[in-house]
Write a protein that holds these residues in place. Sequence first.
Motif, short mmCIF file in Angstrom:
data_model
loop_
_atom_site.label_atom_id
_atom_site.label_comp_id
_atom_site.label_asym_id
_atom_site.label_seq_id
_atom_site.Cartn_x
_atom_site.Cartn_y
_atom_site.Cartn_z
N THR A 389 -23.11 21.70 -21.17
CA THR A 389 -22.83 22.85 -20.30
C THR A 389 -22.09 22.51 -18.93
N MET A 390 -21.53 23.33 -18.43
CA MET A 390 -21.11 23.20 -17.03
C MET A 390 -22.18 23.57 -16.06
N CYS A 391 -22.08 22.73 -14.96
CA CYS A 391 -23.27 22.73 -14.06
C CYS A 391 -22.89 24.16 -13.13
N HIS A 392 -21.78 24.78 -13.16
CA HIS A 392 -21.39 25.93 -12.65
C HIS A 392 -20.35 26.56 -13.17
N THR A 393 -20.51 27.91 -13.23
CA THR A 393 -19.33 28.57 -13.89
C THR A 393 -18.11 28.49 -13.23
N SER A 394 -18.12 28.09 -11.71
CA SER A 394 -16.76 27.79 -11.12
C SER A 394 -15.90 26.72 -11.49
N LEU A 395 -16.42 25.84 -12.37
CA LEU A 395 -15.63 24.89 -12.89
C LEU A 395 -14.71 25.55 -14.05
N ARG A 396 -15.39 26.38 -14.82
CA ARG A 396 -14.29 26.97 -15.64
C ARG A 396 -13.13 27.88 -15.02
N ASP A 397 -13.49 28.70 -14.17
CA ASP A 397 -12.63 29.36 -13.19
C ASP A 397 -11.48 28.30 -12.58
N PHE A 398 -11.87 27.08 -12.19
CA PHE A 398 -11.19 26.10 -11.56
C PHE A 398 -10.15 25.53 -12.77
N LEU A 399 -10.65 25.47 -13.80
CA LEU A 399 -9.83 24.81 -14.89
C LEU A 399 -8.60 25.88 -15.34
N THR A 400 -9.09 27.04 -15.37
CA THR A 400 -8.10 28.14 -15.87
C THR A 400 -7.29 28.67 -14.99
N THR A 401 -7.36 28.00 -13.51
CA THR A 401 -6.35 28.46 -12.56
C THR A 401 -5.37 27.39 -12.10
N GLU A 402 -4.19 27.61 -12.56
CA GLU A 402 -3.19 26.35 -12.39
C GLU A 402 -3.00 25.96 -10.95
N SER A 403 -3.38 27.21 -10.11
CA SER A 403 -3.00 26.82 -8.65
C SER A 403 -3.98 25.82 -8.06
N ARG A 404 -5.27 25.87 -8.62
CA ARG A 404 -6.29 25.15 -8.03
C ARG A 404 -6.43 23.84 -8.94
N SER A 405 -6.42 23.92 -10.19
CA SER A 405 -6.73 22.71 -10.93
C SER A 405 -5.48 21.78 -11.14
N LYS A 406 -4.17 22.30 -10.86
CA LYS A 406 -3.05 21.34 -10.81
C LYS A 406 -2.80 20.77 -12.26
N ARG A 407 -3.01 19.49 -12.22
CA ARG A 407 -2.86 18.61 -13.47
C ARG A 407 -3.87 18.79 -14.44
N PHE A 408 -4.97 19.34 -14.24
CA PHE A 408 -6.02 19.51 -15.06
C PHE A 408 -6.03 20.82 -15.67
#
Length: 568
Positions: A389-408
Motif C-alpha cells: 500500500t501507499m503510505c498516503h493517497t497523495s502519492l497516487r495523485d502525484f504519479l498520475t499528474t504529469e506536471s508534478r511527477s515529470k519522468r515518473f
Amino acid sequence: MHCKVSDLIRLLRPIPDASHTRDRKLSPPNSACFPGTRTDVIRRIVAWADSTLLWNTHVLWLYGYVGCGKSAIALAIALKFEERNRLVGSFFFFRNSGDRSRMIRFATTLACQLAAAIPEAAPFIEKAVKAEPGLLKSSLVSQLRRLVYEPLKAATKRGRLLRMTLLKGPFLIVIDGLDECDDRQDVQAFIGDMLEFFKKNPLVPLRFFITSRVEQHIQGHLKSNQVRLENLVNHCSRNDIDTFMTTCFEIEKSRNSVINTYVQKHGEWPTKQDKNQLVDHIGGSFIFASALFGYIADPTNKQSTPMERLPHTLNMNPGLDSLYLQTLSRSQDLPYFSNIISTLALLFEPLPIAGIAELLGIESFEVVRVLIDLQAIIHIPGTDDLPVTMCHTSLRDFLTTESRSKRFFVPPSFHIYLTNRCYDLKKEGRSGTAVASYITGHYEEHLQALVPLYPQIFANSQDLPHFSDIISTITLLSEPLPIVEIANLLGIEVLEVSRVLANLQAIVDSPEINKDTPVAMRHPSLRNFLTTKTQSGTLFVPPCCKTLRHHQLHNIVNKGVSTTGTSF
C-alpha cells in the motif's frame, strides 16, 4: 425479538477493514496522533460531541490540506468515544482500496457496527431487512435510513439508552476521508439526506464527525448552518511538530550506532539550530514531518548517513513532491521499475507482492528489489501475501499528474497493458491466487478505464488499408465472424484484416488467422463508442454502413462467397 450480531454480519456483509479497529499497516491510512500532540483540537471536538444543547449542530466537518493530520485525529476521536461506549461506528475511506473507496457497502458496514455497539438496535435492523427483501440492493439513502438512522432512533427512545444519553451525551459516528470516496453523487446524497434527517429529528442523540479535504462536491453541501466547520490549518501547532521531531530523533539516536559514534565526537545532533530550521521548514504538516524523518533515518540507504541527509531535507519544497521525486529516483534504473510503480498507481485494489509479480509476469524478488528502497513512501508488508500500500493517497495523485511527477508520470494508457495482462491471465483460467480474485472483482473496471483511450488505441491502425471497412464490419455484425470470413466478406486479404486487428488486442479479442474462433469486442462500451458520433468523431460507424452492404452483395454476386448465417 432476539437477533445475533453474527447473523446480521452474514446477512449484511460489512467491510471488515473499514473501521478504526483495522490493522492500519495493512489497510491505510496508517495515521495516529503522536503522544502529547493535537490536544487542543481534540478537546474542541470532544466538547462539541458531548454537548446536549438543542442548538448544537449534529455534524462537525474537520477539513484541511493533504497531510495535516485529519485521519490521525479521526482515529483519536473514535478511540476516545469507544472507551466511553458512545461510538456507534467509524468508516475510513481510502482511494483505490476496493469497496473502501466506494459507497456500495457503506450503510451495511455502519449497520453492523451499530448492532455490535448498541445491541438494542439489532432487532430493528433485522426487521427492516426482512420487511423489505430488496433493501440491500436499494439506494444508499434508503439503506442509511432503514439500517442506521431509524434503528438507532428507535433503540434510544427507551430504557438504558435513554438514561445513558441523558447522562453522558449523544452517540457518535466517525467518517474519515470522505473525499477519498469515488462515488461523488452518493457522497452528496449521503450529506443531503443526513442533514434532512437531523432537521426532522433534532432530538435524536447522534453526532457525525466527518473529515475530508476541501472538494467542491463536499464543501457545497456541508457548508450549512446545520454543520460546524473546523479548519485544521488553524490548529496546526509548531509545538506539536517540534515535539514529534524531537522524540523521533531521540529514539533514532538510542538505536543507531552510527549516530551515537558521531555524537561522541561532534556533540549534539541535530543541533538546536538545525532542528528549529527543520521544524520551521516543515510548517504544520505531520505527513511531511514523518516523511522527512523517514528519509533522514532511512536504514536502507547505505550511500549516506543521517547527518549528511539532514541538510538535504531543508532544500526540499514544503509538501511531498520533492520527497517523492528524491525517493523514487533511488529505484528508477532497476528492471521493471516503471511497470511496478505504474501498476501500484492504477490498481483498483492493492495486491500483495506475489500478486503484483503474477500480474506483471515477473518474479516476486524483482518486485521486492524495486520497492525495498521506497519504504519512506510505500508500505511493504512482512510477507508476500499481504497487500502493498501507499503510505498516503497523495502519492497516487502525484504519479498520475504529469506536471508534478515529470519522468515518473504514470499515463492512463498503462491501463491498456494492465487490461491485456488481466485478459491473458483470465483466459489461462487461473484460480486460488490474489490476482485471480482481483481479476474477478475488477476486470470490468479496467475495461471501462479504456473507454477514454479508444481514440489513442485506434490511432495505431487507423492509416492501414481497409481499416474503416474492417472496424465497421466487426461493429455491425450481430454474430461475430472469424478473421478468414471477415476477409472473404470484404473481398480482401486475410493478412490485411490481421494487420489491423494486431494493434487492437487491448479491446478486440483477435484469434490466430487459422482459427475458427470469431473476432469479438471485449466490452459493449466499444460498440457504443463507435456508433455514437459525438464520442467517436472520425471513427464513427453509421448504424447502416453502405460500404459493408456493397462488399457483401459484391462478393455474393461476383465471387460466390458464402455468407450463410451472417446477419446485420
